[in-house]
Motif scaffolding. Sequence first.
Motif, PDB file in Angstrom:
ATOM      1  N   ILE A  18      73.116 -33.880  -3.422  1.00 28.03           N
ATOM      2  CA  ILE A  18      74.137 -33.199  -2.347  1.00 28.03           C
ATOM      3  C   ILE A  18      75.356 -33.076  -2.843  1.00 28.03           C
ATOM      4  O   ILE A  18      76.113 -34.046  -3.507  1.00 28.03           O
ATOM      5  CB  ILE A  18      74.414 -34.129  -1.062  1.00 28.03           C
ATOM      6  CG1 ILE A  18      72.660 -34.266  -0.369  1.00 28.03           C
ATOM      7  CG2 ILE A  18      75.044 -33.326   0.048  1.00 28.03           C
ATOM      8  CD1 ILE A  18      72.559 -35.084   0.842  1.00 28.03           C
ATOM      9  N   THR A  19      75.996 -31.795  -2.687  1.00 31.05           N
ATOM     10  CA  THR A  19      77.189 -31.459  -3.141  1.00 31.05           C
ATOM     11  C   THR A  19      78.241 -30.913  -2.207  1.00 31.05           C
ATOM     12  O   THR A  19      77.646 -29.917  -1.443  1.00 31.05           O
ATOM     13  CB  THR A  19      77.342 -30.379  -4.468  1.00 31.05           C
ATOM     14  OG1 THR A  19      76.229 -30.971  -5.191  1.00 31.05           O
ATOM     15  CG2 THR A  19      78.459 -29.905  -4.880  1.00 31.05           C
ATOM     16  N   TYR A  20      79.401 -31.435  -1.938  1.00 30.73           N
ATOM     17  CA  TYR A  20      80.276 -30.859  -0.977  1.00 30.73           C
ATOM     18  C   TYR A  20      80.814 -29.426  -1.198  1.00 30.73           C
ATOM     19  O   TYR A  20      81.248 -29.300  -2.465  1.00 30.73           O
ATOM     20  CB  TYR A  20      81.374 -31.928  -0.673  1.00 30.73           C
ATOM     21  CG  TYR A  20      82.498 -31.102   0.005  1.00 30.73           C
ATOM     22  CD1 TYR A  20      82.473 -31.252   1.609  1.00 30.73           C
ATOM     23  CD2 TYR A  20      83.719 -30.556  -0.472  1.00 30.73           C
ATOM     24  CE1 TYR A  20      83.559 -30.402   2.264  1.00 30.73           C
ATOM     25  CE2 TYR A  20      84.616 -30.136   0.055  1.00 30.73           C
ATOM     26  CZ  TYR A  20      84.683 -29.918   1.398  1.00 30.73           C
ATOM     27  OH  TYR A  20      85.766 -29.446   1.999  1.00 30.73           O
ATOM     28  N   VAL A  21      80.792 -28.387  -0.623  1.00 26.09           N
ATOM     29  CA  VAL A  21      81.264 -27.232  -1.094  1.00 26.09           C
ATOM     30  C   VAL A  21      82.383 -26.799  -0.253  1.00 26.09           C
ATOM     31  O   VAL A  21      83.501 -26.369  -0.928  1.00 26.09           O
ATOM     32  CB  VAL A  21      80.030 -25.921  -0.768  1.00 26.09           C
ATOM     33  CG1 VAL A  21      80.711 -24.682  -1.082  1.00 26.09           C
ATOM     34  CG2 VAL A  21      78.833 -26.280  -1.470  1.00 26.09           C
ATOM     35  N   ALA A  22      82.603 -26.946   1.108  1.00 28.10           N
ATOM     36  CA  ALA A  22      83.787 -26.562   1.746  1.00 28.10           C
ATOM     37  C   ALA A  22      83.810 -26.866   3.130  1.00 28.10           C
ATOM     38  O   ALA A  22      82.927 -27.052   3.681  1.00 28.10           O
ATOM     39  CB  ALA A  22      84.048 -24.908   1.732  1.00 28.10           C
ATOM     40  N   THR A  23      84.997 -26.821   3.844  1.00 26.96           N
ATOM     41  CA  THR A  23      85.270 -27.079   5.138  1.00 26.96           C
ATOM     42  C   THR A  23      86.031 -25.877   5.741  1.00 26.96           C
ATOM     43  O   THR A  23      87.203 -25.400   5.118  1.00 26.96           O
ATOM     44  CB  THR A  23      85.903 -28.432   5.564  1.00 26.96           C
ATOM     45  OG1 THR A  23      85.325 -29.388   4.958  1.00 26.96           O
ATOM     46  CG2 THR A  23      86.310 -28.510   7.237  1.00 26.96           C
ATOM     47  N   LEU A  24      85.532 -25.223   6.955  1.00 22.64           N
ATOM     48  CA  LEU A  24      86.193 -23.910   7.363  1.00 22.64           C
ATOM     49  C   LEU A  24      86.488 -24.416   8.901  1.00 22.64           C
ATOM     50  O   LEU A  24      85.593 -24.494   9.789  1.00 22.64           O
ATOM     51  CB  LEU A  24      84.966 -22.835   7.283  1.00 22.64           C
ATOM     52  CG  LEU A  24      84.414 -22.629   6.132  1.00 22.64           C
ATOM     53  CD1 LEU A  24      83.192 -21.555   6.530  1.00 22.64           C
ATOM     54  CD2 LEU A  24      85.381 -22.177   5.161  1.00 22.64           C
ATOM     55  N   ALA A  25      87.889 -24.494   9.147  1.00 17.72           N
ATOM     56  CA  ALA A  25      88.553 -24.746  10.259  1.00 17.72           C
ATOM     57  C   ALA A  25      88.301 -23.280  11.262  1.00 17.72           C
ATOM     58  O   ALA A  25      88.642 -22.215  10.438  1.00 17.72           O
ATOM     59  CB  ALA A  25      89.803 -25.304  10.227  1.00 17.72           C
ATOM     60  N   GLY A  26      88.378 -23.661  12.298  1.00 17.87           N
ATOM     61  CA  GLY A  26      88.669 -22.752  13.418  1.00 17.87           C
ATOM     62  C   GLY A  26      87.505 -21.497  12.992  1.00 17.87           C
ATOM     63  O   GLY A  26      87.716 -20.231  12.897  1.00 17.87           O
ATOM     64  N   ALA A  27      86.185 -21.961  12.917  1.00 17.08           N
ATOM     65  CA  ALA A  27      84.982 -21.009  12.329  1.00 17.08           C
ATOM     66  C   ALA A  27      84.464 -20.458  13.498  1.00 17.08           C
ATOM     67  O   ALA A  27      83.575 -20.693  14.210  1.00 17.08           O
ATOM     68  CB  ALA A  27      84.079 -22.080  11.651  1.00 17.08           C
ATOM     69  N   ALA A  28      85.073 -18.936  13.588  1.00 13.41           N
ATOM     70  CA  ALA A  28      84.494 -18.093  14.331  1.00 13.41           C
ATOM     71  C   ALA A  28      83.194 -17.150  13.611  1.00 13.41           C
ATOM     72  O   ALA A  28      83.388 -16.980  12.444  1.00 13.41           O
ATOM     73  CB  ALA A  28      85.339 -16.984  14.734  1.00 13.41           C
TER      74      ALA A  28
END
Length: 133
Positions: A18-28
């Motif tokens: 498992i590899t972390y890619v990204a976190t997207l805040a305020g994800a519309a």
Amino acid sequence: MALLAAIAPAIPRGAATITYVATLAGAASPRNTVSIGTAAADRYVLVTAVSSSPGLSAMTIGGVAARLNASANSGTSCFNSIWSALVPTGTTATITYTGAAASLTIFTLTVAGGDNIETDNDGVGSASAGSAR
């Protein structure tokens, strides 16, 4: 390992990374051109979603219908869900969903040995070695 345990019924058996890619805040929705890592025949894209209202009801990742693997709420204002889809091609994807999300976190999962890749997200695995369902 809790993430892997939550999606275990949806993935083939074998050595997993498992590899972390990204976190997207305020994800519309939709989220366009989201990095999903290196293309691979055995790559699943996992998305965890956090929202302040009851959950998401559907998601697609790169045009592939995602499976809801787990969901939970932590009181009245924190709802969590984990989605997965086998997305073997591309390095970016559009993620769409029905419902509201405050953030999305993207992971990739690769499983050694592509002879048991599940393509229909029913949690059953392939019908026979070397042939995807």
